[in-house]
Design an enzyme around this catalytic site. Structure first.
Site, PDB file in Angstrom:
ATOM      1  N   GLU A 158     -11.860   3.735  31.372  1.00 50.39           N
ATOM      2  CA  GLU A 158     -12.153   4.931  30.573  1.00 50.39           C
ATOM      3  C   GLU A 158     -13.648   5.140  30.556  1.00 50.39           C
ATOM      4  OE1 GLU A 158     -10.742   5.400  26.506  1.00 50.39           O
ATOM      5  OE2 GLU A 158      -8.860   4.417  26.987  1.00 50.39           O
ATOM      6  N   GLU A 203      -8.025  -1.683  24.132  1.00 48.72           N
ATOM      7  CA  GLU A 203      -9.046  -1.729  23.061  1.00 48.72           C
ATOM      8  C   GLU A 203      -8.589  -2.485  21.823  1.00 48.72           C
ATOM      9  OE1 GLU A 203     -10.987   2.038  22.345  1.00 48.72           O
ATOM     10  OE2 GLU A 203     -11.588   2.232  24.443  1.00 48.72           O
TER      11      GLU A 203
END
Ligand SMILES: *[C@@H]1O[C@H](CO)[C@@H](O)[C@H](O)[C@H]1NC(C)=O
Ligand SMILES: *[C@@H]1O[C@H](CO)[C@@H](O)[C@H](O)[C@H]1NC(C)=O
Length: 327
Positions: free
Chosen positions: A245, A134
């Protein structure tokens, strides 16, 4: 028209999963929520608890890590590696890429040490390496506004990806897929296309719960999730898209129309997790247990606080629709 577009959407997903192995696992942080580093015994306990998770037929045998470095050290190999060897847990390795070059040198050094120290017992378990997590999301205005912490620019990531390829060249990890994990919004952002070009796979993180500018009730969650997966596949330059995720919180504040509850987490599991597993997509749920102590919010844990092996699942993890035909 609607039917046609949803048919096209499923075709896109199928292309992206053709070559995947159907790894199933959870995301494992390097430390507990009180910042105490996880030791080998802790990782081992978590990996065994995942394998023995009621309702899952022992299928959760893979672990995604965020770092190669043991927490609070500079370049010591993370103790999760020995725990994975002891429990025969496959590994999606992570290289932390948001703390600058010096910290990344520690990641490279730990990766090389692990190859040397553990040899084939380690390298045979590796299913992929993610450079970063991320990092591109964290440089966006949205994340900065939410106080998301430092990220990395696309050019920096490119550099780290190349350094990782150099580090594994000539070792038993050469040829293992090298990817990058980020939010689907980062992958569909055209400014990040050069990073995608450098990858063997994309690891997509997607949380309809947090998509507060969209209709994000649990009723729409499956659709919202797959729209984001399809959008990522379209941006992926033909590379496989893993789901690294996703999840729905059991506890947490309402986010637009999204209500956190065990009941809704169960619906999300049944719709999203079970369909991904049925398609054979490489899949890492967020998460097994958010915290051993305290009351985090939001809390995405399949298990609440307490002893992982003792506390019951907060919701049913069986995939009723798939197993229906087997009974
Ligand atoms: C798109 O990506 C670039 C480069 O990573 C980033 O600077 C920019 O903020 C992103 N735009 C949005 C709207 O997130
Ligand atoms: C969720 O969407 C996917 C992709 O369109 C589909 O395969 C799956 O059956 C859906 N699940 C439910 C419960 O509608």
């Amino acid at each position: 028209m609607r039917l046609l577009s949803s048919l096209l959407a499923s075709a896109a997903v199928l292309t992206s999963v053709e070559a995947q192995n159907g790894y199933k696992g959870f995301n494992y942080g390097a430390f507990f929520n009180n910042q105490v580093p996880k030791k080998q015994v802790d990782f081992e306990y978590e990996f065994r608890a995942a394998r023995q998770l009621p309702g899952t037929n022992g299928q959760f045998t893979s672990a995604r890590l965020y770092s190669m470095v043991q927490w609070q050290t500079q370049n010591t190999v993370i103790e999760a590696i020995q725990a994975a060897i002891n429990t025969q847990t496959t590994l999606l390795l992570g290289m932390w890429a948001s703390s600058g070059q010096e910290a990344f040198n520690g990641e490279i050094s730990a990766l090389k040490t692990a190859i040397q120290q553990y040899g084939k017992a380690f390298t045979d378990l590796v299913v992929g390496i993610s450079v970063g997590s991320e990092d591109l999301y964290r440089i966006t205005p949205t994340s900065i506004q939410n106080g998301g912490g430092p990220g990395a620019q696309p050019a920096e990531l490119l550099n780290y990806i190349r350094q990782t390829r150099d580090a594994v060249r000539g070792t038993a990890l050469e040829g293992k897929p090298i990817g990058h994990v980020d939010t689907w919004t980062a992958f569909v952002n055209g400014s990040n296309a050069a990073v995608i070009s450098e990858l063997d796979f994309l690891g997509m993180d997607g949380y309809p719960y947090f998509q507060t500018t969209m209709a994000n009730s649990i009723e729409n969650a499956n659709r919202t999730f797959y729209d984001s997966l399809d959008a990522t596949v379209r941006a992926a330059q033909g590379k496989p898209v893993w789901v690294t995720e996703t999840g729905w919180p059991v506890i947490g504040a309402q986010q637009n129309q999204a209500v956190a509850s065990a009941e809704n987490a169960r619906i999300y599991w049944e719709d999203v997790s079970c369909s991904l597993m049925a398609k054979g997509v490489n899949f890492y749920y967020y998460m097994l247990q958010e915290a051993q102590y305290g009351n985090p919010s939001p809390d995405f844990g399949v298990k609440g606080p307490g002893d992982l092996m003792q506390v019951p699942n907060r919701f049913d993890l069986s995939c009723v629709r798939q197993s229906f035909f087997l009974v």
